[in-house]
Motif scaffolding. Structure first.
Motif, short mmCIF file in Angstrom:
data_model
loop_
_atom_site.label_atom_id
_atom_site.label_comp_id
_atom_site.label_asym_id
_atom_site.label_seq_id
_atom_site.Cartn_x
_atom_site.Cartn_y
_atom_site.Cartn_z
N GLN A 124 -28.40 13.63 -0.14
CA GLN A 124 -27.97 14.57 -1.19
C GLN A 124 -28.63 14.23 -2.52
OE1 GLN A 124 -23.79 13.96 -0.79
NE2 GLN A 124 -23.50 15.74 0.54
N ARG A 125 -28.76 12.93 -2.78
CA ARG A 125 -29.38 12.50 -4.03
C ARG A 125 -30.86 12.91 -4.05
NH1 ARG A 125 -27.25 6.81 -6.01
NH2 ARG A 125 -25.47 7.76 -4.99
N ARG A 126 -31.48 12.78 -2.88
CA ARG A 126 -32.88 13.19 -2.73
C ARG A 126 -33.00 14.68 -3.05
NH1 ARG A 126 -37.04 10.43 -3.45
NH2 ARG A 126 -38.45 12.18 -3.61
N ARG A 127 -32.07 15.47 -2.49
CA ARG A 127 -32.11 16.91 -2.76
C ARG A 127 -31.84 17.18 -4.24
NH1 ARG A 127 -28.11 17.83 1.74
NH2 ARG A 127 -27.31 19.64 0.62
N ALA A 128 -30.98 16.37 -4.85
CA ALA A 128 -30.70 16.56 -6.28
C ALA A 128 -31.96 16.29 -7.10
CB ALA A 128 -29.58 15.63 -6.72
N THR A 129 -32.74 15.27 -6.70
CA THR A 129 -34.00 14.98 -7.39
C THR A 129 -34.94 16.18 -7.29
OG1 THR A 129 -33.73 12.72 -6.60
CG2 THR A 129 -35.83 13.27 -7.61
N GLU A 145 -43.12 11.18 -1.65
CA GLU A 145 -42.29 11.11 -0.44
C GLU A 145 -41.07 12.01 -0.54
OE1 GLU A 145 -43.28 9.73 2.14
OE2 GLU A 145 -44.74 8.23 1.52
N PRO A 146 -41.27 13.32 -0.73
CA PRO A 146 -40.11 14.19 -0.95
C PRO A 146 -39.22 14.32 0.28
CG PRO A 146 -42.10 15.50 -0.70
CD PRO A 146 -42.53 14.06 -0.73
N GLY A 147 -39.79 14.07 1.46
CA GLY A 147 -39.01 14.27 2.67
C GLY A 147 -38.17 13.08 3.09
N ASN A 148 -38.28 11.95 2.38
CA ASN A 148 -37.54 10.74 2.75
C ASN A 148 -36.04 10.99 2.74
OD1 ASN A 148 -39.65 9.12 3.22
ND2 ASN A 148 -39.21 7.64 1.59
N GLY A 149 -35.37 10.64 3.83
CA GLY A 149 -33.92 10.71 3.85
C GLY A 149 -33.38 12.12 4.04
N LEU A 150 -34.23 13.10 4.25
CA LEU A 150 -33.75 14.47 4.40
C LEU A 150 -33.56 14.80 5.89
CD1 LEU A 150 -35.83 16.56 1.82
CD2 LEU A 150 -33.58 15.54 1.58
N LEU A 158 -36.78 22.28 1.63
CA LEU A 158 -37.88 21.76 0.82
C LEU A 158 -39.14 22.58 1.07
CD1 LEU A 158 -39.30 19.66 -0.94
CD2 LEU A 158 -39.50 18.19 1.06
N GLU A 159 -39.43 22.84 2.37
CA GLU A 159 -40.63 23.60 2.69
C GLU A 159 -40.55 25.00 2.10
OE1 GLU A 159 -41.25 23.42 6.89
OE2 GLU A 159 -41.43 21.23 6.88
#
Lengths: 194, 215
Positions: A124-129, A145-150, A158-159
């Motif tokens: 969720q934090r990754r998505r918030a970023t 590395e936008p896909g890390n942890g997703l 993201l895509e």
């Protein structure tokens, strides 16, 4: 204004070590670049140099349009509710509440708008970023590395967000080990310096 | 200008939210309460030395929040995001100095009123102390942000911050305590000059410190 990013013969030195040199590429509106390469080869440093955070050792970076950078740190106040934490940056970037709402929607975070950032999970934090990037309405997205942890569904979001950004004339540079569905993207493989 | 105000309000809100304003004030009052216990209830002695003690207390109170001024923003990437947006490091530093001062300066000046009563200071001394605090606390704030930006990248930076900041604050202490005494006018001018110097240098020194953190 159309987004443009031209890099010529870029070299970067960190800690007395040449990370990479002779990097050249030019991207226009709607283009994408996928950075690949083994760990420690300087993908993140290249992105930081493009963002103007690291001094350029040689060569030049010419950017037209506003830049947004998403690296491993969310840069969101941990104690604030997510929507307000994003709102600080949206206020600086002049997109306001509408920008935040659209970004929350794009990354399926709307139900979490009232949840403090520190309560969010890694994904969720990754998505918030990524939502922070979306809300900035910048022309050039630099994604580390936008896909890390997703999970799979979030990777789809993201895509879709990247595709929509490119369709609006935006420009994306992503360092990633995943393909990220970047259609027609230029590939740049960094190699370890000898 | 917009960036300056945004950073200022954010930092001020953060310092108010985390007990930032209460902590220095409580500390300041605690020193003022403990000092008479240490030297005894001799009113004349307290009145003679109280002003200087309050200056030392103000300096230490300004030092308390130093580890929260820069380090958290450097770790969470907030400073990087300012940089990506092209906001100058000097602007960031100036906003942080202003927010730090607003967070503790006016509060200390109010807390000086009960503290002066505890230490048996007369009206004239209290007035000199308040004017001195008004002139000197901006310098303390600038010094705090400068030292915070230099120690932000270090582990246990907080302890080092104290060692770095206290010697540099010596002029403020000397002239601050001096401004209360018999020949206060001259000392007050020197206090204002030292404070002005720190405020003028602060944004540039702290800005350079913030840039160095990115390496």
């Amino acid at each position: 204004m159309t987004a443009r990013l031209a890099v010529e013969n870029l070299a970067c030195v960190r800690g007395g070590r040449m990370l990479f040199k002779g990097i050249s590429f030019a991207l226009g509106a709607g283009d994408a670049l996928l950075l690949t390469g083994p760990n420690g080869v300087g993908k993140s440093s290249l992105l930081r140099a493009l963002a103007g955070l690291l001094p350029v050792y040689a060569g030049s970076v010419a950017a037209q349009g506003r830049i947004a950078l998403a690296d491993e740190s969310p840069a969101l106040d941990p104690r604030l509710p997510l929507a307000r934490a994003l709102g600080f940056w949206a206020g600086l970037d002049g997109t306001g509440d509408a920008g935040v709402a659209a970004a929350l929607e794009a990354f399926n975070l709307a139900p979490l708008g009232d949840v403090p950032v520190r309560m969010l999970s890694t994904g969720q934090r990754r998505r918030a970023t990524l939502a922070r990037i979306h809300a900035s309405a910048a022309d050039i997205w630099l994604l580390d590395e936008p896909g890390n942890g997703l999970d799979t569904a979030s990777l789809g979001l993201l895509e879709a967000a990247i595709a929509a950004h490119r369709a609006q004339g935006g420009l994306v540079i992503a360092a990633s080990h995943q393909p990220l569905g970047l259609e027609g993207a230029t590939a740049l493989a960094l190699e370890a310096a000898p | 200008m917009k960036a300056f105000l945004s950073i200022l309000t954010r930092d001020l809100r953060l310092s108010l939210g985390s007990g930032g304003i209460g902590l220095p004030v409580v500390f300041f009052l605690l020193v003022a309460t403990l000092y008479p216990f240490a030297v005894g209830p001799d009113g004349d002695l307290l009145a003679k030395t109280g002003g200087g003690v309050l200056w030392v207390a103000a300096l230490l109170a300004a030092l308390l929040p130093v580890d929260r001024l820069i380090a958290p923003d450097a770790e969470s990437g907030v400073l990087d995001q300012y940089g990506v947006r092209g906001i100058g490091e000097e602007i960031v530093a100036l906003a942080k100095i202003t927010a730090h001062w607003l967070g503790f300066g006016p509060a200390l000046m109010i807390a000086a009123l009960p503290a002066a009563a505890l230490l048996h200071l007369d009206g004239k001394t209290l007035a000199a102390l308040e004017i001195g605090l008004l002139a000197g606390t901006p310098g303390l704030a600038a010094l705090g942000v400068m030292v915070a930006s230099l120690t932000a990248g270090l582990r246990r930076g907080g302890a080092l911050a104290g060692l770095l900041m206290l010697p540099l604050a010596v002029p403020l202490i000397i002239f601050g305590a001096g401004s209360i005494g018999e020949f206060g006018g001259g000392a007050l001018r020197f206090l204002a000059a030292s404070s002005l110097f720190l405020v003028a240098v602060g944004p540039f020194a702290a800005g350079a410190g913030i840039r160095a953190l990115r390496e």
